[in-house]
Design an enzyme around this catalytic site. Structure first.
Site, PDB file in Angstrom:
ATOM      1  N   HIS A  94       0.857  -1.200   0.000  1.00 10.60           N
ATOM      2  CA  HIS A  94       0.000   0.000   0.000  1.00 10.60           C
ATOM      3  C   HIS A  94       0.882   1.236   0.000  1.00 10.60           C
ATOM      4  CE1 HIS A  94       0.768  -0.540   4.290  1.00 10.60           C
ATOM      5  NE2 HIS A  94       0.234   0.648   4.556  1.00 10.60           N
ATOM      6  N   HIS A 129       1.439   3.921   1.939  1.00 11.48           N
ATOM      7  CA  HIS A 129       1.986   4.689   3.063  1.00 11.48           C
ATOM      8  C   HIS A 129       3.509   4.787   2.999  1.00 11.48           C
ATOM      9  CE1 HIS A 129      -1.896   4.077   5.627  1.00 11.48           C
ATOM     10  NE2 HIS A 129      -1.978   5.106   4.799  1.00 11.48           N
ATOM     11  N   ASP A 172       5.861   4.780   5.129  1.00 10.06           N
ATOM     12  CA  ASP A 172       6.720   3.845   5.869  1.00 10.06           C
ATOM     13  C   ASP A 172       6.756   2.457   5.208  1.00 10.06           C
ATOM     14  OD1 ASP A 172       4.007   3.506   6.752  1.00 10.06           O
ATOM     15  OD2 ASP A 172       4.711   2.400   8.504  1.00 10.06           O
ATOM     16  N   HIS A 173       6.101   2.313   4.058  1.00 10.58           N
ATOM     17  CA  HIS A 173       6.157   1.063   3.280  1.00 10.58           C
ATOM     18  C   HIS A 173       6.790   1.252   1.905  1.00 10.58           C
ATOM     19  CE1 HIS A 173       3.593  -1.393   6.054  1.00 10.58           C
ATOM     20  NE2 HIS A 173       3.420  -0.175   6.518  1.00 10.58           N
ATOM     21  N   HIS A 180      -7.573  -0.703   5.253  1.00 12.54           N
ATOM     22  CA  HIS A 180      -6.545   0.177   5.829  1.00 12.54           C
ATOM     23  C   HIS A 180      -6.302   1.336   4.856  1.00 12.54           C
ATOM     24  CE1 HIS A 180      -2.919   1.339   8.013  1.00 12.54           C
ATOM     25  NE2 HIS A 180      -2.216   1.232   6.905  1.00 12.54           N
ATOM     26  N   ASP A 186      -0.307  -3.797   6.270  1.00 10.92           N
ATOM     27  CA  ASP A 186      -0.960  -3.273   7.470  1.00 10.92           C
ATOM     28  C   ASP A 186      -2.437  -3.668   7.531  1.00 10.92           C
ATOM     29  OD1 ASP A 186       1.431  -2.105   8.077  1.00 10.92           O
ATOM     30  OD2 ASP A 186       0.779  -0.030   7.757  1.00 10.92           O
ATOM     31  N   HIS A 235       4.474  -4.686  10.756  1.00 13.29           N
ATOM     32  CA  HIS A 235       4.974  -4.053  11.988  1.00 13.29           C
ATOM     33  C   HIS A 235       5.076  -5.040  13.140  1.00 13.29           C
ATOM     34  CE1 HIS A 235       4.537   0.250  10.769  1.00 13.29           C
ATOM     35  NE2 HIS A 235       3.584  -0.229   9.988  1.00 13.29           N
TER      36      HIS A 235
HETATM   37 ZN   LIG Z   1      -0.090   1.667   6.499  1.00 12.90          ZN
END
Ligand SMILES: [Zn+2]
Length: 254
Positions: free
Chosen positions: A53, A55, A57-58, A111, A128, A166
């Site tokens: 996805h 985001h 942090d990915h 998400h 996530d 995570h």
């Molecule tokens: Zn995420």
């Protein structure tokens, strides 16, 4: 032989790295530096990048990885990720010939609006959406979408290894025990996860069988979970989507 190893990024992200003796593919590289360090240390050539996805942090590490190696970048067709070379959706298969691996793409919105998972080699890379003993927050989707996405994952075989984005397991288990206090499998899981964290080890992967037995978000039809959701709401509801929505909201405030 194919191995899946975690490369840590930021505070609690894992960049899951599928590797053999010569090549690697990475899932959700939020940062480039730790991945480049790992590849250099192990003398591996990067073969592919997979994103679940959009985001940061990915996907934040993708440009830095592409500066070092021009490799295919797979990710959700329906999300804004500028670096994708191969937008994919459910029904597509991602092949990494250097690793002899083929992964099916599953659509699991909730998400984010077009979040995807990769499933194959008895492994699920689910970003996530499904976490160990928990699930992701609803940023762009509805409770109904997320519930259906989790039901899709829940239907995979028991021995499927679950690689999520995570290390949230211990906090998730604390909440799960509030929802499902008499679950012996959950109590045993907490003990095991605590020992793993004390030893500096990841609690992942888990298995889908373990998630089905202990993850409250996969147990929304269980009487004990329905009862806890009703106590939280001060109401009488029973349909699994409403139970899911109630415990997801409860978790946000927990
Ligand atoms: Zn995420």
């Amino acid at each position: 032989m194919l191995e899946v190893v975690p490369v840590s990024a930021f505070k609690d992200n894992y960049v899951w790295t599928l590797r053999n003796a010569t090549h690697a593919a990475v899932v959700d590289p939020g940062e480039a530096r730790p991945v480049l360090d790992y590849l250099a240390r192990e003398k591996l050539a990067l073969a592919a990048i997979l994103a679940t996805h959009h985001h940061a942090d990915h996907v934040g590490g993708i440009p830095g990885l592409l500066e070092q190696a021009r490799v295919p970048v797979y990710g959700p067709k329906g999300e804004p990720i500028a670096t994708l070379t191969h937008p994919v959706a459910e029904g597509d298969t991602v092949r990494v010939p250097e690793l002899g691996v083929a992964l099916s793409v599953l659509d699991i919105p909730g998400h984010t609006r077009a979040h995807i998972a990769y499933y194959g080699v008895e492994s699920l890379f689910c970003g996530d959406t499904l976490f160990a003993c928990g699930c992701g927050r609803l940023f762009e989707g509805t409770a109904e979408q997320m519930y259906k996405s989790l039901e899709k994952l829940r239907a995979l075989p028991d021995d499927t290894r679950v690689y999520c984005g995570h290390e949230y397991t211990l906090a998730n288990i604390r909440f799960a025990r509030a929802v499902d206090p008499d679950n012996a499998a959950l109590a045993a899981r907490e003990e095991r996860a605590r020992r793993q964290r004390e030893a500096g080890l990841p609690t992942l992967p888990s298995t889908l069988g373990e998630e089905r037995a202990t993850n409250p978000f996969l147990r929304c039809a269980e009487p004990v979970v329905v009862e806890s959701a009703n106590k939280y709401l001060g109401a009488r509801i029973a349909d699994p989507v409403s139970v899911f929505a109630a415990i997801r909201e409860w978790k946000n405030r927990f």
